[in-house]
Scaffold this active site. Sequence first.
Site: not given
Lengths: 405, 405
Positions: A123, A125, A130, A139, A194, A196, A228, A232, A235, A239, A248, A252, A339, A353
């Site tokens: 997967d 990114y 996104h 972060r 997600e 995708e 996906d 959260r 995660q 992560y 994850k 899927t 995503t 988001e």
Amino acid sequence: MPAAGQPLRSWVSAANGKDCDFPIQNLPYGVFSMAGESPRCGVAIGDMIVDLATCETRGLLDAGGTFARPQLNDFIALGRDKWDEIRDRLTGLLAEGGDDSLPLVAMADATLHLPIRVTEFTDFYASKNHAFNVGVLFRGPENALPAQWTHMPIGYNGRASSVVVSGTEIRRPMGQVKGEAGPEWTACRRLDLELELGAIVGADSRMGERVSVEEAEQMIFGYVLLNDWSARDIQAWEYQPLGPFQSKALGTTISPWIVTQAALEPFRCKGAARVNPLLPYLQESRPGFYDMTIGWTMNGQAMGRTNYNVMYYSSAQQLAHHTESGCPMRVGDLLGSGTISGPGPEQTGALLEMTQGGRDAVRVNGEDRTFIEDGDEVGLYAFAEGGGYRVGFGPCHGRILPANE
Amino acid sequence: MPAAGQPLRSWVSAANGKDCDFPIQNLPYGVFSMAGESPRCGVAIGDMIVDLATCETRGLLDAGGTFARPQLNDFIALGRDKWDEIRDRLTGLLAEGGDDSLPLVAMADATLHLPIRVTEFTDFYASKNHAFNVGVLFRGPENALPAQWTHMPIGYNGRASSVVVSGTEIRRPMGQVKGEAGPEWTACRRLDLELELGAIVGADSRMGERVSVEEAEQMIFGYVLLNDWSARDIQAWEYQPLGPFQSKALGTTISPWIVTQAALEPFRCKGAARVNPLLPYLQESRPGFYDMTIGWTMNGQAMGRTNYNVMYYSSAQQLAHHTESGCPMRVGDLLGSGTISGPGPEQTGALLEMTQGGRDAVRVNGEDRTFIEDGDEVGLYAFAEGGGYRVGFGPCHGRILPANE
């Protein structure tokens, strides 16, 4: 975009409808079964499926018997010349004036299966919107976009065993999350989707050898829609530093129909503008994206919607990068695009988001949602339009079951 | 540890040597071929291999014909009762006074293959010493041990296609690294090993269902040595936020022999002391480690050496955690333990730790080494000893070829 004018028509009348996802220009591959029969390979046309296994038995097509198998891997492994030959042949058989004795079944009567045995799942990114949006939430704005993001396609290995076909119900996961007083064991409280696109690798590469972006493009058989599902809260706690793992692995969902690269070719276009030049091994000699609407629904209501051309790295670039270390790729490998989100909240491909990390609820059929609740159904869709027809993916949906606590 | 006294002996005399890795108490499984013949399943005994396929043809064993296959997956899938039955039967046939007409081949004349088709590969991070040492080098001492480390086994999905058997040469990878003036495309300059044990999953679990630590332990067939070759410079640039990717995809070397859980059972012991209680889903009712020496060599010289009992999370705990989200596991999944490092530099399982991130060179046969150079060969070994015999893994080695620049 294809030239305007009268497009080629099929003797399968439903295939000629303006909003039909499966006109004669599409011919996506899948695996289906009829009641009491074994799964075999087919191609969608209008509201019907061409029974490729029976076509082969009758001598109408030659794919070495691979169409009788319950996954497309063996057919795909025959290579690009065979893909082209079968596409040309089916176009002739299905066109007006073609062979109306072709073995067809009604899609409504068929069960659709996972079209490939997923060898491995990676997967990526690759939407800058996104990556930035989620980076801010995880972060903060100053560290949102990782330093290497505009220099390489960032990806991680996902879990192939949890890839399922559209319609499979998904169990809300249990997991470990960060609580006020320490780690907690809980049903996921921040379950997300997600949006995708998934690329299906159609050729092997050898260990220790790299493939160029051009070679990588030749290795891609086609695309599926890919959701996906993401936990959260799990995660966020798990992560760092090794990436998403159990957050994850709950499932899927992919679409049952693989839209071929050949069908999307007329819609080829550029992606997002480059922030900086790429290193030579990632540069592409021609545009690597498709002008294609992609979006999602929740419980039938339209939610985020954008265009695949917002993406920063193409599947061919991702595949080339995947081999930079000499990693061997195999037929049936599935590469998630990451995503797909446009710049605005109404263009985002994840609730994280759209709701600003669960802060601003959105209305879904008169109810508030920050994340996915039990019983909610999420659907994905995508289509490219032009020249009097539409190349679509058909539905890709999944409903959430309550956790097994 | 097994009781002292005279251990059971085999009529295969080399199996009775004090330092033999493959006594009658071991009986590890592998896949071998003789010149001009197809690969098939075997069991190591002393300096010989029991040809299990021929045993089955002669009616000496019954595994449903699975021993004639070129991987052990189908045999393993027969389940624990069958594993126990075959082990008991082979012990009887190979013991002194057993059947000395058993079909054996000399291991020196055989080619050893990858023993399983690796379904998926997951790599964990379960030595606290290693996690702390590497964390200091990547993120500084204050952020060295991730907050969740003592609460859950951290792992990531690796790449199954790049798992190879001992003896396969490994190509130094090219890749993107952080340079002074921006990203650079280069041959890896900081190539490393990781000394690990790999657990082979021997039973499927269902999507959406979790398995307990006790159930997980019953699902493990056995163990291999595992060298997770790592490109540290590529890793440092790529790994945030989604984890290691191409830095770990150049190759992962495993031993040809799978030492069964049954053979290691007499050496069962506790692991590292717990810093805090685990959540109930990770608690184990009995010790989950083995008192087993494990170490590595470079170009024949002894390097790091420690004991598997330094680990914090067992394979059973890792497997249980792997299913917490409902992720389905399958026969042939390979779970890397994570680098096994004791507290001191001479006990570390990676050059990164042993050389303090490449700062302090170590001497190898009179030459300085900070990382692995072209032509270097790294070997892993492990054995448990007691009761007058040794259960070992045999060699697991790989040599580095120059990059294809």
